[in-house]
Design a protein around this motif. Structure first.
Motif, short mmCIF file in Angstrom:
data_model
loop_
_atom_site.label_atom_id
_atom_site.label_comp_id
_atom_site.label_asym_id
_atom_site.label_seq_id
_atom_site.Cartn_x
_atom_site.Cartn_y
_atom_site.Cartn_z
N VAL A 178 0.84 -1.21 0.00
CA VAL A 178 0.00 0.00 0.00
C VAL A 178 0.87 1.25 0.00
N ARG A 179 1.94 1.23 0.76
CA ARG A 179 2.83 2.39 0.80
C ARG A 179 3.60 2.53 -0.51
N THR A 180 3.85 1.41 -1.18
CA THR A 180 4.56 1.45 -2.45
C THR A 180 3.77 2.22 -3.50
N VAL A 181 2.45 2.22 -3.39
CA VAL A 181 1.61 2.97 -4.32
C VAL A 181 1.99 4.45 -4.31
N SER A 182 2.45 4.95 -3.18
CA SER A 182 2.84 6.36 -3.08
C SER A 182 4.01 6.70 -3.99
N SER A 183 4.79 5.71 -4.38
CA SER A 183 5.92 5.99 -5.27
C SER A 183 5.44 6.41 -6.66
N LEU A 184 4.20 6.09 -7.00
CA LEU A 184 3.65 6.53 -8.28
C LEU A 184 3.42 8.04 -8.32
N HIS A 185 3.52 8.68 -7.17
CA HIS A 185 3.39 10.12 -7.06
C HIS A 185 4.40 10.82 -7.98
N VAL A 186 5.62 10.30 -8.02
CA VAL A 186 6.68 10.89 -8.84
C VAL A 186 6.36 10.73 -10.33
N LEU A 187 5.94 9.56 -10.74
CA LEU A 187 5.60 9.33 -12.14
C LEU A 187 4.41 10.18 -12.57
N ASN A 188 3.45 10.32 -11.69
CA ASN A 188 2.30 11.15 -12.01
C ASN A 188 2.71 12.62 -12.17
N ALA A 189 3.65 13.07 -11.36
CA ALA A 189 4.13 14.45 -11.48
C ALA A 189 4.78 14.66 -12.85
N LEU A 190 5.57 13.69 -13.30
CA LEU A 190 6.18 13.79 -14.61
C LEU A 190 5.13 13.79 -15.72
N PHE A 191 4.09 12.99 -15.53
CA PHE A 191 3.01 12.93 -16.51
C PHE A 191 2.26 14.27 -16.56
N ILE A 192 2.01 14.88 -15.40
CA ILE A 192 1.37 16.20 -15.35
C ILE A 192 2.22 17.20 -16.11
N PHE A 193 3.53 17.16 -15.89
CA PHE A 193 4.45 18.08 -16.56
C PHE A 193 4.36 17.90 -18.07
N TRP A 194 4.34 16.65 -18.54
CA TRP A 194 4.26 16.37 -19.97
C TRP A 194 2.95 16.87 -20.56
N VAL A 195 1.84 16.64 -19.86
CA VAL A 195 0.53 17.08 -20.35
C VAL A 195 0.49 18.60 -20.44
N VAL A 196 1.02 19.28 -19.45
CA VAL A 196 1.03 20.75 -19.47
C VAL A 196 1.89 21.27 -20.61
N LEU A 197 3.03 20.63 -20.87
CA LEU A 197 3.86 21.05 -22.01
C LEU A 197 3.10 20.89 -23.32
N ARG A 198 2.39 19.77 -23.48
CA ARG A 198 1.59 19.55 -24.69
C ARG A 198 0.49 20.61 -24.81
N LEU A 199 -0.14 20.92 -23.68
CA LEU A 199 -1.21 21.91 -23.68
C LEU A 199 -0.68 23.29 -24.06
N VAL A 200 0.46 23.67 -23.52
CA VAL A 200 1.05 24.97 -23.86
C VAL A 200 1.41 25.03 -25.34
N LYS A 201 1.97 23.95 -25.86
CA LYS A 201 2.33 23.91 -27.28
C LYS A 201 1.09 24.05 -28.16
N ARG A 202 0.04 23.31 -27.82
CA ARG A 202 -1.19 23.38 -28.61
C ARG A 202 -1.81 24.77 -28.52
N ALA A 203 -1.82 25.35 -27.33
CA ALA A 203 -2.41 26.68 -27.15
C ALA A 203 -1.63 27.74 -27.92
N SER A 204 -0.31 27.63 -27.94
CA SER A 204 0.48 28.62 -28.67
C SER A 204 0.25 28.48 -30.18
N HIS A 205 0.10 27.25 -30.66
CA HIS A 205 -0.19 27.06 -32.08
C HIS A 205 -1.57 27.61 -32.43
#
Length: 82
Positions: A47-74
Motif C-alpha cells: 500500500v505504501r509502495t503505491v505512493s511511489s507513483l506520485h513521482v511518475l504522475n508528477a512527470l506525466f502532469i508536466f508532460w501534459v502541461v507542455l503539450r497543452l502549452v504547445k497546442r495553445a500557442s499554435h
C-alpha cells in the motif's frame, strides 16, 4: 474550475483534444494528492509502495502541461493544433 474552462473553451470552439488536455490536468492533480494518502497514513508494504507513483504522475502532469502549452500557442498563432 477546470469544468468552467472546458465550458468556456467549447463556447470558443477550441479543438476537443485541447479541451481534454485541460480537463486532464485537473484530474491528474487530484490523483497526485490521492497518491500521497498511503504515505501520510503511515501505511506499510504494498500500500505504501503505491505512493511511489506520485513521482511518475508528477512527470506525466508536466508532460501534459507542455503539450497543452504547445497546442495553445499554435492555436493562438493561427497555425492550428499540432
Amino acid at each position: 474550475m477546470a469544468v468552467e474552462r472546458v465550458g468556456v473553451g467549447r463556447l470558443g470552439r477550441v479543438p476537443g483534444r485541447t479541451l481534454w488536455l485541460t480537463a486532464a490536468v485537473a484530474g491528474l492533480v487530484v490523483v497526485q494528492s490521492l497518491l500521497l494518502a498511503p504515505y501520510r497514513s503511515n501505511a506499510t508494504g504494498l500500500v505504501r509502495t503505491v505512493s511511489s507513483l506520485h513521482v511518475l504522475n508528477a512527470l506525466f502532469i508536466f508532460w501534459v502541461v507542455l503539450r497543452l502549452v504547445k497546442r495553445a500557442s499554435h492555436l493562438r498563432q493561427g497555425r492550428g493544433p499540432s
